[in-house]
Design a protein around this motif. Structure first.
Motif, mmCIF file in Angstrom:
data_model
loop_
_atom_site.group_PDB
_atom_site.id
_atom_site.type_symbol
_atom_site.label_atom_id
_atom_site.label_comp_id
_atom_site.label_asym_id
_atom_site.label_seq_id
_atom_site.Cartn_x
_atom_site.Cartn_y
_atom_site.Cartn_z
ATOM 1 N N PHE A 14 0.850 -1.211 -0.019
ATOM 2 C CA PHE A 14 0.013 0.086 0.068
ATOM 3 C C PHE A 14 0.926 1.213 -0.027
ATOM 4 O O PHE A 14 0.502 2.265 -0.783
ATOM 5 N N SER A 15 2.020 1.220 0.741
ATOM 6 C CA SER A 15 2.883 2.490 0.834
ATOM 7 C C SER A 15 3.619 2.803 -0.506
ATOM 8 O O SER A 15 4.171 3.759 -0.703
ATOM 9 N N ALA A 16 3.702 1.758 -1.342
ATOM 10 C CA ALA A 16 4.358 1.791 -2.608
ATOM 11 C C ALA A 16 3.462 2.672 -3.626
ATOM 12 O O ALA A 16 3.868 3.236 -4.636
ATOM 13 N N ARG A 17 2.308 3.087 -3.275
ATOM 14 C CA ARG A 17 1.267 4.084 -4.034
ATOM 15 C C ARG A 17 1.050 3.184 -5.579
ATOM 16 O O ARG A 17 0.899 3.780 -6.357
ATOM 17 N N GLN A 18 0.813 2.014 -5.676
ATOM 18 C CA GLN A 18 0.469 1.366 -6.708
ATOM 19 C C GLN A 18 -0.898 1.657 -6.908
ATOM 20 O O GLN A 18 -1.234 1.766 -8.125
ATOM 21 N N LEU A 19 -1.784 1.877 -6.091
ATOM 22 C CA LEU A 19 -3.243 1.978 -6.201
ATOM 23 C C LEU A 19 -3.328 3.397 -5.466
ATOM 24 O O LEU A 19 -2.842 3.866 -4.545
ATOM 25 N N TYR A 20 -4.791 3.927 -5.628
ATOM 26 C CA TYR A 20 -5.228 5.005 -4.905
ATOM 27 C C TYR A 20 -4.282 6.134 -4.709
ATOM 28 O O TYR A 20 -3.475 6.334 -3.628
ATOM 29 N N GLN A 21 -3.681 6.608 -5.886
ATOM 30 C CA GLN A 21 -2.593 7.651 -5.924
ATOM 31 C C GLN A 21 -2.912 8.782 -4.953
ATOM 32 O O GLN A 21 -1.449 9.108 -4.558
ATOM 33 N N GLN A 22 -3.612 9.056 -4.708
ATOM 34 C CA GLN A 22 -3.848 10.437 -3.661
ATOM 35 C C GLN A 22 -4.313 9.982 -2.242
ATOM 36 O O GLN A 22 -4.003 10.896 -1.476
ATOM 37 N N LEU A 23 -4.459 8.799 -1.908
ATOM 38 C CA LEU A 23 -4.953 8.347 -0.836
ATOM 39 C C LEU A 23 -3.912 8.395 0.475
ATOM 40 O O LEU A 23 -4.029 8.880 1.407
ATOM 41 N N LEU A 24 -2.744 7.887 0.031
ATOM 42 C CA LEU A 24 -1.708 7.514 0.991
ATOM 43 C C LEU A 24 -1.114 8.885 1.615
ATOM 44 O O LEU A 24 -1.007 9.168 2.818
ATOM 45 N N PRO A 25 -0.973 9.892 0.679
ATOM 46 C CA PRO A 25 -0.438 11.320 1.346
ATOM 47 C C PRO A 25 -1.520 11.931 2.179
ATOM 48 O O PRO A 25 -1.050 12.633 3.289
ATOM 49 N N LYS A 26 -2.852 11.742 2.094
ATOM 50 C CA LYS A 26 -3.819 12.239 2.743
ATOM 51 C C LYS A 26 -3.754 11.499 4.079
ATOM 52 O O LYS A 26 -3.882 12.117 5.204
ATOM 53 N N LEU A 27 -3.529 10.292 3.965
ATOM 54 C CA LEU A 27 -3.708 9.461 5.504
ATOM 55 C C LEU A 27 -2.562 9.712 6.264
ATOM 56 O O LEU A 27 -2.686 9.806 7.615
ATOM 57 N N LEU A 28 -1.470 10.009 5.643
ATOM 58 C CA LEU A 28 -0.140 10.247 6.342
ATOM 59 C C LEU A 28 -0.246 11.586 7.002
ATOM 60 O O LEU A 28 0.480 11.976 7.990
ATOM 61 N N SER A 29 -0.962 12.537 6.444
ATOM 62 C CA SER A 29 -1.170 13.999 6.813
ATOM 63 C C SER A 29 -2.145 14.002 8.041
ATOM 64 O O SER A 29 -2.086 15.030 8.846
ATOM 65 N N ARG A 30 -3.054 13.004 8.126
ATOM 66 C CA ARG A 30 -4.149 13.168 8.832
ATOM 67 C C ARG A 30 -4.179 11.997 10.030
ATOM 68 O O ARG A 30 -5.112 12.013 10.664
ATOM 69 N N ALA A 31 -3.221 11.149 9.980
ATOM 70 C CA ALA A 31 -3.360 9.996 10.896
ATOM 71 C C ALA A 31 -1.790 9.202 11.045
ATOM 72 O O ALA A 31 -0.847 9.469 10.446
ATOM 73 N N SER A 32 -1.654 8.620 12.089
ATOM 74 C CA SER A 32 -0.538 7.717 12.121
ATOM 75 C C SER A 32 -0.744 6.498 11.517
ATOM 76 O O SER A 32 -1.530 5.752 11.647
ATOM 77 N N LEU A 33 0.119 6.210 10.766
ATOM 78 C CA LEU A 33 0.017 4.760 9.899
ATOM 79 C C LEU A 33 1.082 3.871 9.811
ATOM 80 O O LEU A 33 2.518 4.301 9.856
ATOM 81 N N HIS A 34 0.741 2.770 9.976
ATOM 82 C CA HIS A 34 1.549 1.623 9.900
ATOM 83 C C HIS A 34 1.205 0.390 9.033
ATOM 84 O O HIS A 34 -0.043 0.165 9.180
ATOM 85 N N GLU A 35 2.052 -0.027 8.292
ATOM 86 C CA GLU A 35 1.787 -0.960 7.148
ATOM 87 C C GLU A 35 2.547 -2.228 7.793
ATOM 88 O O GLU A 35 3.777 -2.271 7.819
ATOM 89 N N SER A 36 1.593 -3.322 7.944
ATOM 90 C CA SER A 36 1.963 -4.813 8.231
ATOM 91 C C SER A 36 2.055 -5.486 6.955
ATOM 92 O O SER A 36 1.081 -5.552 6.447
ATOM 93 N N THR A 37 3.186 -6.227 6.673
ATOM 94 C CA THR A 37 3.445 -7.012 5.833
ATOM 95 C C THR A 37 3.427 -8.420 6.095
ATOM 96 O O THR A 37 3.883 -9.324 5.165
ATOM 97 N N THR A 38 3.255 -8.741 7.360
ATOM 98 C CA THR A 38 3.533 -10.204 7.997
ATOM 99 C C THR A 38 2.313 -10.093 8.987
ATOM 100 O O THR A 38 1.911 -9.231 9.595
ATOM 101 N N ILE A 39 1.638 -11.500 8.772
ATOM 102 C CA ILE A 39 0.617 -11.665 9.985
ATOM 103 C C ILE A 39 1.000 -11.358 11.348
ATOM 104 O O ILE A 39 0.400 -10.744 12.313
ATOM 105 N N GLN A 40 2.221 -11.931 11.919
ATOM 106 C CA GLN A 40 2.992 -11.707 13.021
ATOM 107 C C GLN A 40 3.190 -10.255 13.619
ATOM 108 O O GLN A 40 2.504 -9.832 14.540
ATOM 109 N N ASP A 41 3.295 -9.352 12.478
ATOM 110 C CA ASP A 41 3.617 -8.231 12.885
ATOM 111 C C ASP A 41 2.087 -7.235 13.016
ATOM 112 O O ASP A 41 1.794 -6.562 14.019
#
Length: 215
Positions: A14-41
């Protein structure tokens, strides 16, 4: 500031911005964001009660193996305690329909069922503003999506049919305990679903409002 946990397990970052081109910058400016790429994380973050919102970007959570079932149970429990869980991204294009029906019924305790896949114009329905605000959302647009049936009118956000009660839901939202489960069947990844995801997260702002040119 809200905490948004993104679940990305099947090669799409998601953080590579392959989709939803404008969504990630807005989320980052309005929330604390963490992306988990493993189930344990993801389990580690959920176990602490950190996320207010969980964005589920693929269908790994629906797999019938012990690790995925453990994550699903954790997400459902987090939702019941006040979190908002939202399925977006590649979820609708990769999930097995029968498995989704089972999860919606047995875990989230909602009536919704998969009804069809296709291209349809969808219309915005008036919903409880405590569930999702609609001031920044498009009134209608052409969509390609996996649609749900058996969605009560009070839980509809966008529907492909003009007659309530016979509608196919492009997007729906339901209360689950103290939290909410939001479904987005979109597969086009355009401006309209970006706006909707922000509204589902309650991260929409007045400056996101639709203009006449947008309409």
């Amino acid at each position: 500031m809200p905490n948004v946990l993104v679940l990305s397990f099947e090669g799409f970052s998601f953080s590579a911005r392959q989709l939803y081109q404008q969504l990630l910058p807005k989320l980052l400016s309005r929330a604390s964001l963490h992306e988990s790429t493993t189930i344990q994380d993801a389990l580690n973050y959920i176990s602490t009660g950190w996320p207010n919102v969980i964005l589920i970007t693929d269908s790994a959570i629906t797999r019938d193996d012990p690790e995925s079932r453990r994550l699903l149970d954790a997400v459902v429990e987090c939702t019941k305690h006040g979190c908002t869980a939202i399925t977006i991204g590649f979820f609708a294009s990769t999930v097995h329909w029968e498995r989704l029906d089972s999860i919606i019924k047995d875990h989230f305790h909602l009536r919704w069922q998969v009804t069809a896949f296709g291209d349809h114009e969808v219309q915005l329905y008036t919903t409880d503003e405590n569930l999702v605000r609609t001031s920044t959302l498009a009134r209608s647009f052409q969509s390609k999506a996996l649609f749900l049936g058996r969605v009560p009118n009070s839980q509809l956000i966008y529907s492909a049919a003009s007659t309530p009660g016979t509608s196919m839901a492009y997007a729906a939202i339901g209360r689950v305990g103290l939290g909410k489960y939001c479904y987005l069947g979109d597969q086009n990844f355009g401006d309209e679903p970006e706006r909707l995801i922000l509204a589902m997260c309650h991260l929409d702002r007045p400056e996101d409002a639709m203009t006449e040119m947008d309409d």
